[in-house]
Design a protein around this motif. Sequence first.
Motif, short mmCIF file in Angstrom:
data_model
loop_
_atom_site.label_atom_id
_atom_site.label_comp_id
_atom_site.label_asym_id
_atom_site.label_seq_id
_atom_site.Cartn_x
_atom_site.Cartn_y
_atom_site.Cartn_z
N SER A 158 1.96 25.10 16.59
CA SER A 158 2.69 26.23 17.18
C SER A 158 3.00 25.96 18.65
O SER A 158 4.09 26.26 19.14
CB SER A 158 1.87 27.51 17.05
N ALA A 159 2.04 25.38 19.38
CA ALA A 159 2.26 25.06 20.80
C ALA A 159 3.34 24.00 20.96
O ALA A 159 4.14 24.06 21.90
CB ALA A 159 0.95 24.61 21.43
N LEU A 160 3.38 23.03 20.06
CA LEU A 160 4.44 22.02 20.10
C LEU A 160 5.80 22.66 19.85
O LEU A 160 6.79 22.33 20.52
CB LEU A 160 4.18 20.93 19.06
N GLU A 161 5.85 23.56 18.92
CA GLU A 161 7.12 24.24 18.60
C GLU A 161 7.62 25.05 19.79
O GLU A 161 8.82 25.08 20.07
CB GLU A 161 6.92 25.14 17.38
N ASP A 188 4.87 24.35 24.69
CA ASP A 188 3.76 24.59 25.61
C ASP A 188 2.95 23.33 25.89
O ASP A 188 2.24 23.26 26.88
CB ASP A 188 2.83 25.68 25.05
N ILE A 189 3.01 22.36 24.99
CA ILE A 189 2.28 21.11 25.17
C ILE A 189 3.25 19.95 24.97
O ILE A 189 4.32 20.11 24.35
CB ILE A 189 1.10 20.97 24.20
N SER A 190 2.88 18.79 25.51
CA SER A 190 3.74 17.61 25.40
C SER A 190 3.55 16.90 24.06
O SER A 190 4.51 16.38 23.49
CB SER A 190 3.44 16.65 26.54
N THR A 204 -3.27 15.10 9.07
CA THR A 204 -2.24 15.36 8.08
C THR A 204 -2.48 16.73 7.44
O THR A 204 -3.62 17.19 7.37
CB THR A 204 -2.26 14.28 6.99
N PRO A 205 -1.40 17.42 7.02
CA PRO A 205 -0.01 16.96 6.94
C PRO A 205 0.71 17.06 8.29
O PRO A 205 0.52 18.02 9.03
CB PRO A 205 0.61 17.93 5.93
N PHE A 206 1.53 16.06 8.60
CA PHE A 206 2.33 16.11 9.82
C PHE A 206 3.62 16.89 9.53
O PHE A 206 4.33 16.55 8.57
CB PHE A 206 2.68 14.70 10.29
N PRO A 207 3.93 17.91 10.30
CA PRO A 207 5.18 18.64 10.09
C PRO A 207 6.39 17.70 10.16
O PRO A 207 6.45 16.81 11.01
CB PRO A 207 5.20 19.65 11.25
N ARG A 208 7.34 17.89 9.28
CA ARG A 208 8.47 16.98 9.18
C ARG A 208 9.33 16.95 10.44
O ARG A 208 9.97 15.93 10.74
CB ARG A 208 9.35 17.36 7.98
N GLU A 209 9.35 18.06 11.18
CA GLU A 209 10.21 18.11 12.36
C GLU A 209 9.62 17.39 13.56
O GLU A 209 10.27 17.27 14.61
CB GLU A 209 10.49 19.57 12.75
N LEU A 210 8.40 16.89 13.44
CA LEU A 210 7.75 16.19 14.55
C LEU A 210 7.80 14.69 14.36
O LEU A 210 7.81 14.19 13.23
CB LEU A 210 6.28 16.63 14.66
N THR A 211 7.82 13.97 15.45
CA THR A 211 7.72 12.52 15.44
C THR A 211 6.25 12.15 15.56
O THR A 211 5.51 12.77 16.33
CB THR A 211 8.50 11.91 16.61
N THR A 212 5.81 11.16 14.81
CA THR A 212 4.39 10.77 14.85
C THR A 212 4.28 9.27 15.08
O THR A 212 5.17 8.49 14.73
CB THR A 212 3.66 11.15 13.56
N PRO A 245 10.76 15.68 18.98
CA PRO A 245 11.81 14.76 19.48
C PRO A 245 12.72 15.42 20.51
O PRO A 245 13.47 14.74 21.20
CB PRO A 245 12.58 14.39 18.20
N LYS A 246 12.62 16.75 20.65
CA LYS A 246 13.43 17.46 21.65
C LYS A 246 12.88 17.30 23.06
O LYS A 246 13.58 17.60 24.03
CB LYS A 246 13.49 18.96 21.30
#
Length: 308
Positions: free
Chosen positions: A146-149, A152-154, A160-168, A287-288
């Motif tokens: 939620s903080a990434l969305e 609030d955090i870098s 896992t599971p890694f949300p699809r919208e995030l780069t890992t 990635p944003k």
Amino acid sequence: MRASRPYWSVDPGPPLRDIGCFALVAQHLSFSRAAAELHMSQPAMSQAIGRLERSLGIRLFERTSREVRLSAAGKALLPYADAMLEASAALMAESTRLAMSARPTIRLAYPLIVGPLAARITRRLARRKPAIDVELRAAGWSAATSALERGDISAAILSTPFPRELTTAARFHVTVGHLAVPAGDPIAALSRIRPEQLTRYKILMPRNRTPGGMWARFAAQLRGPHQHHVVADDIDDFAAALDLVAAGVGLLPTPHLLVKAIRRHDVHFVPLDAGDLRMTYGLAWSPKHVSPELMVLVQAVQEALWTR
């Protein structure tokens, strides 16, 4: 109209170090004690005072074989020397403050179980040139995503599971090879536990169990009614979950990292024979919000994993 300031085209005056030597000798009235405080030899201290006296064209001290005294000129100039040294110290302190405030900061969320890794990453980035400050935030999977969305955090270290919208990147595994059981339970006396021996026990489980992941694989090996006790969407704080084990709520598959780090009299860790159970973690970011500092963080995480 703004007043003009003095400008030295060639020679700004005597070195500040020599002025500092003058002030220290004046404080101690001793060349040897002043030299010892600055970790200098006495001849080097005498040379510094001699340079300063030649530069100023006056004698600063009256010296005999038994004592050192300030000359009249030395007494008159000492307040100016002290003021220059104080101004220099203030300049350095302010420049350090400005440099610190200008340093980039990475806000990194992490689950408590990988706290030692997060600390190692922070130390590594603090030592690099230029340094990068890392603001650590302990957070579970849901809070971190939620903080990434929200931005609030870098970045975050996630399981896992890694949300699809995030780069890992920098994925790694944490072995789960023990079962935490109440210390007084008969099962605590076993040298090794197999899943088929757990029919009458409840196992603490998260609600979110990724297909093929550690929790789903272990759950598939359990038989019997009511074998799962769901405690949360995700189990991120294993140390807190051990309180539930001690209270008799259920048994907990436990990562080897935690077994090595925690000692409790009310919980016993029994080796678990359930195949290759591993939890997968990785560094995730949006990635944003990519930045040069974030790419340095990715490299630091990889290096920290390689050089344990």
